[in-house]
Design a protein around this motif. Structure first.
Motif, short mmCIF file in Angstrom:
data_model
loop_
_atom_site.label_atom_id
_atom_site.label_comp_id
_atom_site.label_asym_id
_atom_site.label_seq_id
_atom_site.Cartn_x
_atom_site.Cartn_y
_atom_site.Cartn_z
N PRO A 276 0.84 -1.20 0.00
CA PRO A 276 0.00 0.00 0.00
C PRO A 276 0.88 1.25 0.00
CG PRO A 276 -0.79 -1.59 1.61
CD PRO A 276 0.53 -2.09 1.14
N GLU A 277 0.50 2.22 -0.80
CA GLU A 277 1.33 3.42 -0.94
C GLU A 277 1.45 4.18 0.38
OE1 GLU A 277 1.84 7.11 -4.12
OE2 GLU A 277 -0.06 6.00 -4.00
N ILE A 278 0.41 4.11 1.23
CA ILE A 278 0.46 4.87 2.49
C ILE A 278 1.48 4.29 3.47
CG2 ILE A 278 -1.92 5.67 2.30
CD1 ILE A 278 -2.70 3.52 4.33
N GLU A 314 5.16 -0.16 -6.11
CA GLU A 314 6.04 -1.29 -6.39
C GLU A 314 7.35 -1.10 -5.64
OE1 GLU A 314 8.50 -3.20 -10.18
OE2 GLU A 314 7.56 -1.22 -10.30
N ILE A 315 7.80 -2.14 -4.93
CA ILE A 315 9.07 -2.09 -4.21
C ILE A 315 10.12 -2.84 -5.03
CG2 ILE A 315 10.27 -2.65 -2.09
CD1 ILE A 315 8.13 -0.49 -1.80
N VAL A 326 4.28 -2.11 8.53
CA VAL A 326 3.20 -1.29 9.07
C VAL A 326 2.53 -0.55 7.92
CG1 VAL A 326 2.62 0.64 10.58
CG2 VAL A 326 4.34 -1.04 11.29
N VAL A 327 1.21 -0.59 7.87
CA VAL A 327 0.45 0.10 6.82
C VAL A 327 -0.02 1.45 7.32
CG1 VAL A 327 -1.58 0.01 5.32
CG2 VAL A 327 -0.28 -2.07 5.77
N PRO A 348 -3.93 -5.71 -4.99
CA PRO A 348 -3.50 -4.47 -5.63
C PRO A 348 -4.57 -3.90 -6.53
CG PRO A 348 -2.48 -6.36 -6.68
CD PRO A 348 -3.19 -6.87 -5.48
N ALA A 349 -4.67 -2.59 -6.53
CA ALA A 349 -5.65 -1.94 -7.40
C ALA A 349 -5.27 -2.16 -8.85
CB ALA A 349 -5.68 -0.43 -7.10
N PRO A 350 -6.25 -2.23 -9.75
CA PRO A 350 -5.93 -2.42 -11.17
C PRO A 350 -5.09 -1.28 -11.69
CG PRO A 350 -8.22 -1.74 -10.88
CD PRO A 350 -7.68 -2.01 -9.53
N ALA A 351 -4.15 -1.63 -12.58
CA ALA A 351 -3.26 -0.61 -13.11
C ALA A 351 -3.96 0.31 -14.07
CB ALA A 351 -2.07 -1.27 -13.81
N MET A 352 -5.05 -0.15 -14.68
CA MET A 352 -5.78 0.67 -15.63
C MET A 352 -7.24 0.69 -15.25
SD MET A 352 -3.68 1.90 -17.69
CE MET A 352 -4.92 2.60 -18.73
#
Length: 370
Positions: A276-278, A314-315, A326-327, A348-352
């Motif tokens: 998650p980006e957060i 993406e890591i 931790v999120v 993961p959320a869809p890329a498109m």
């Protein structure tokens, strides 16, 4: 009671109180566990994207001009009209050429008739063969003159070189036009191109036929879909960008040449570590996450972040599959602090965007992204 005895009694009472309080206080340095949410890092299917700004270009585009200097006799179109290939647009005055054509046709007819007479005499061997050859050349010259004048007359009618939409009319009957005078623009926009410069670093993942999704400020509620038709053979040495050309159907002529588009290129699906980006903390140019140890304390793990797509990141380096991070709650953590982690899960959320409505919600792009 003497004063020194009173002071001694007070000191003893203070020491006794401190000892009693020390028995009830927690050990020095003890910390309460901080409540956070956590997730386990794993390899997941990842459709990352390339986003950039592109410019719309007509499939065919030309500025219609005259080939000769002449007066406009008649205009056959109106601004914005759709025309087919070969349709007359402007007729220029050609009275002088018409007269010259009549004269040349008469001379050609006379030369042809004389040639036929000499040919009959030559068959009876009554004239020299050179006389017949001279007349043949005269006849051919007269016919060529006729064709030349006809070509000049054809130049007096300006025609559409291909089917398309005309721009604003720039001439009127009676106006004098010269070679280079703009009569109108003509664009074939039933199908348009969008040229998009992208970083050379993504060249290996680009290919003809890949899906494109584009947004326009002129049509904020609509998503335009296309495909990559061509990738340029050269990289700009100044910007280190390569231009890809996307093809978009445009039956309603909504996209116009010169329009700015926000284009997203879908790259091939692959496996990647996605979080998650957060959960990623950004400090200057550094990025890190808080990783959970076996004793439920956290440590700082510096990471290299790749693409970010709709709340997921993406890591590339710094974590391994199976690590717990931790999120939510990173703002109150420090390395070594104990935590009370509540696991959370999520795909993961869809890329498109899956639908035009989802695509319309994509944020505006300020320039080339990774």
């Amino acid at each position: 009671m003497p004063r020194f005895l009173l002071r001694s009694a007070c000191v003893l009472l203070s020491i006794t109180a401190l000892v009693a309080c020390g028995d009830e206080a927690p050990p020095r340095g003890g910390q309460e566990a901080v409540p956070v949410t956590s997730t386990e890092v794993s390899l997941q299917p990842w459709n990352d994207t390339v986003r950039a700004l592109g410019t719309v270009k007509a499939r065919e585009s030309v500025t219609v001009t005259a080939k000769v200097s002449e007066t406009v006799e008649k205009v056959h179109f109106e601004s914005g009209e759709v025309v087919v290939a070969g349709a007359p647009l402007v007729t220029l005055s050609g009275e002088r050429q018409q007269a010259e054509l009549a004269e040349a046709q008469a001379q050609a007819a006379e030369a042809g008739q004389l040639y036929r007479r000499l040919a009959e005499l030559d068959s009876s061997q009554l004239i020299a063969r050179s006389q017949l050859d001279t007349q043949r050349a005269t006849r051919d010259t007269a016919q060529a003159r006729v064709e030349q004048i006809r070509a000049q007359l054809a130049d007096r009618v300006v025609r559409a070189p291909f089917s398309g939409v005309l721009g604003t009319r720039q001439v009127s009957p009676g106006a004098l036009v010269t070679p280079g005078t703009v009569i109108a623009t003509l664009d074939a926009i039933n199908r348009v191109f969008v040229d998009v410069p992208v970083p050379e670093t993504v060249l290996s993942s680009l290919g003809v036929g890949q899906k494109l999704v584009a947004l326009s400020a002129a049509w904020p509620d609509q998503v335009f879909e296309g495909v990559v038709e061509h990738i340029d053979t050269r990289i700009d040495p100044a910007t280190r960008a390569i231009t890809l050309r996307g093809a978009f159907a445009n039956p309603e002529h909504q996209l116009r040449p010169g329009m700015l588009m926000q284009v997203t290129v879908v790259r091939p699906s692959r496996e990647a570590l996605v979080v998650p980006e957060i959960s990623v903390v950004q400090v200057g140019s550094s990025s890190y996450v808080f990783r959970l140890r076996d004793d439920d304390t956290v440590e700082r793990a510096d990471v290299v972040v790749g693409n970010r797509v709709q709340g997921r990141a993406e890591i590339i380096d710094g974590l391994e599959a199976g690590d717990r991070i931790v999120v939510d709650g990173t703002g109150k953590l420090r390395a070594g602090m104990p935590v009370d982690a509540t696991p959370v899960t999520g795909a993961p959320a869809p890329a498109m965007p899956e639908s035009p409505e989802a695509g319309a919600a994509m944020p505006a792009l300020a320039g080339n992204l990774r």
